[in-house]
Design a protein around this motif. Structure first.
Motif, short mmCIF file in Angstrom:
data_model
loop_
_atom_site.label_atom_id
_atom_site.label_comp_id
_atom_site.label_asym_id
_atom_site.label_seq_id
_atom_site.Cartn_x
_atom_site.Cartn_y
_atom_site.Cartn_z
N GLU A 177 14.25 40.87 32.30
CA GLU A 177 15.49 40.46 31.62
C GLU A 177 15.69 41.29 30.36
N PHE A 178 14.59 41.75 29.76
CA PHE A 178 14.64 42.51 28.52
C PHE A 178 13.63 43.65 28.58
N VAL A 179 13.83 44.63 27.72
CA VAL A 179 12.84 45.69 27.53
C VAL A 179 12.60 45.81 26.03
N ILE A 180 11.36 46.04 25.64
CA ILE A 180 11.06 46.21 24.23
C ILE A 180 11.63 47.53 23.76
N TYR A 181 12.46 47.47 22.74
CA TYR A 181 13.11 48.67 22.22
C TYR A 181 12.11 49.47 21.40
N THR A 182 12.01 50.75 21.70
CA THR A 182 11.11 51.64 20.96
C THR A 182 11.93 52.74 20.32
N ALA A 183 11.83 52.87 19.03
CA ALA A 183 12.58 53.88 18.28
C ALA A 183 11.93 55.25 18.47
N PRO A 184 12.59 56.32 18.01
CA PRO A 184 12.02 57.66 18.16
C PRO A 184 10.61 57.80 17.59
N ASP A 185 10.29 57.03 16.56
CA ASP A 185 8.94 57.06 16.00
C ASP A 185 8.04 56.19 16.87
N ARG A 186 7.18 56.80 17.68
CA ARG A 186 6.39 56.08 18.67
C ARG A 186 4.97 55.78 18.18
N ARG A 187 4.72 55.91 16.91
CA ARG A 187 3.34 55.80 16.43
C ARG A 187 2.78 54.39 16.56
N ASP A 188 3.64 53.39 16.54
CA ASP A 188 3.16 52.00 16.55
C ASP A 188 3.45 51.31 17.89
N VAL A 189 3.31 52.02 19.00
CA VAL A 189 3.55 51.43 20.30
C VAL A 189 2.47 50.40 20.61
N THR A 190 2.91 49.20 20.97
CA THR A 190 1.97 48.15 21.34
C THR A 190 1.74 48.17 22.85
N ARG A 191 0.74 47.42 23.28
CA ARG A 191 0.46 47.35 24.70
C ARG A 191 1.64 46.75 25.47
N LEU A 192 2.27 45.72 24.88
CA LEU A 192 3.42 45.11 25.55
C LEU A 192 4.58 46.10 25.65
N ALA A 193 4.76 46.93 24.61
CA ALA A 193 5.83 47.93 24.65
C ALA A 193 5.54 48.98 25.72
N PHE A 194 4.27 49.36 25.86
CA PHE A 194 3.85 50.31 26.88
C PHE A 194 4.15 49.76 28.27
N LEU A 195 3.71 48.52 28.50
CA LEU A 195 3.95 47.87 29.78
C LEU A 195 5.44 47.68 30.05
N SER A 196 6.16 47.30 29.01
CA SER A 196 7.59 47.07 29.17
C SER A 196 8.30 48.35 29.60
N ALA A 197 7.87 49.49 29.06
CA ALA A 197 8.48 50.77 29.43
C ALA A 197 8.24 51.08 30.90
N LEU A 198 7.01 50.79 31.39
CA LEU A 198 6.69 51.03 32.79
C LEU A 198 7.57 50.19 33.71
N VAL A 199 7.64 48.90 33.42
CA VAL A 199 8.39 47.98 34.27
C VAL A 199 9.89 48.24 34.18
N ALA A 200 10.37 48.56 32.98
CA ALA A 200 11.80 48.85 32.82
C ALA A 200 12.18 50.11 33.56
N HIS A 201 11.30 51.12 33.51
CA HIS A 201 11.58 52.38 34.21
C HIS A 201 11.65 52.13 35.72
N ARG A 202 10.74 51.31 36.21
CA ARG A 202 10.77 50.95 37.64
C ARG A 202 12.10 50.27 37.99
N ALA A 203 12.48 49.28 37.18
CA ALA A 203 13.71 48.54 37.45
C ALA A 203 14.93 49.46 37.39
N GLU A 204 14.96 50.32 36.38
CA GLU A 204 16.10 51.23 36.24
C GLU A 204 16.25 52.14 37.45
#
Length: 323
Positions: free
Chosen positions: A63-90
């Motif tokens: 339903e949502f994806v964690i928004y990640t700004a251009p500065d990727r230094r503070d990527v969390t595990r949930l943000a990493f996973l969210s990017a994978l799942v969102a990319h699949r869905a897209e």
């Protein structure tokens, strides 16, 4: 989200119960130069449509994806996973939308809109193929080690995350000075694919020619059934009833594109499941809206889809899709 509510889902799933091969057969048979004995291998389209529909329904889309700004230094595990799942869905929804649009327009005889959608789908397939091998090669280096998976899935500099970032966030509107990666030319990726699928370039070039005011674009509006007007040979102006050979290229591009896209989306889920099992991520109010796979019970089937129980699962790569 409920994927069955998507208009494209209804087109692909064919509520009338007819197979796509039965629908497309007569359309392709009416192609200039095609012999009555020609084989179109439309059973492959039936199989791929079924696989795409199944993959859309296999796992709940986020339903949502964690928004990640251009500065990727503070990527969390949930943000990493969210990017994978969102990319699949897209990629799955894009594939469904473009394939449905191409097929629906083809059935209506609107060959130029069909070719435009088929070209976009083909480009999507090329991008997925070009990312797929690099993604798997990178993940194989950490697969099997809980400590390395934990470290990799918490870093915005991880190879898999960088690859997704460059692919999903690449743009020609927001330059590198803003922190966004520059989108890569599709032709660079296509040149790599052609080394393995030589006919891919001819198919792509035909789709390109039909979307611009070139000879093939004009051919979409005429029937090549020659008649004589006085002493001259003529062809009939017949929008919606053209027998242009681009119909063959449209169907071929759909077939090839889905064969490139579907294995990629399945492996995105496999990597996400690998992370959730290694990192003991269970379902919660945080993970549910993001549509993440979760660690299942020790004796339950693993969420990666291997068919093995969680306690025995070694997260084997999914069996390649067959055409």
């Amino acid at each position: 989200m409920d994927v069955t509510a998507l208009p494209s889902f209804g087109v692909l799933d064919r509520a009338d119960g007819r197979a796509w091969s039965a629908v497309l057969g007569p359309i392709l048979r009416d192609t200039h130069g095609v012999e009555k004995s020609s084989k179109f291998r439309l059973h492959l389209i039936d199989s791929l449509m079924s696989q795409l529909v199944d993959e859309l329904k296999r796992h709940r889309l986020p339903e949502f994806v964690i928004y990640t700004a251009p500065d990727r230094r503070d990527v969390t595990r949930l943000a990493f996973l969210s990017a994978l799942v969102a990319h699949r869905a897209e990629r799955l929804v894009q594939a469904a939308e473009l394939a449905a649009a191409a097929l629906a327009a083809l059935v209506q005889g609107s060959l130029q809109p069909s070719a435009v959608s088929a070209r976009a789908l083909f480009e999507l397939g090329v991008v997925c193929w070009d990312s797929h091998t690099r993604m798997l090669d990178s993940w194989r280096e950490v697969h099997g080690s809980r400590s390395r998976i934990r470290a990799e899935s918490s870093s915005g500099e991880a190879a898999v995350y960088r690859l997704l970032w460059e692919t999903r966030m690449g743009s020609r509107f927001y330059g590198p000075e803003h922190g966004w990666p520059l989108a890569k030319s599709i032709l660079t990726r296509l040149d790599r694919l052609v080394k393995q699928v030589p006919d891919a370039r001819e198919t792509y070039d035909m789709l390109c020619d039909t979307t611009h005011p070139n000879l093939e674009a004009q051919a979409l509006l005429w029937r090549t059934d020659y008649i004589t007007v006085g002493e001259d040979r003529a062809i009939r102006f017949a929008p919606g009833r053209s027998n242009s050979r681009v119909k063959l290229d449209i169907v071929e591009s759909i077939r090839l594109s889905l064969m490139l896209i579907l294995p990629f989306t399945r492996d995105l889920w496999w990597i996400a499941a690998d992370i959730t099992n290694a990192c003991d991520i269970t379902a919660s109010t945080k993970t549910d809206p993001l549509g993440l796979p979760t660690r299942t019970g020790r004796n339950d089937p693993c969420s990666c889809g291997s068919g093995e129980t969680t306690r025995h699962c070694t997260h084997p790569e999914p069996v390649p899709l067959r055409d």
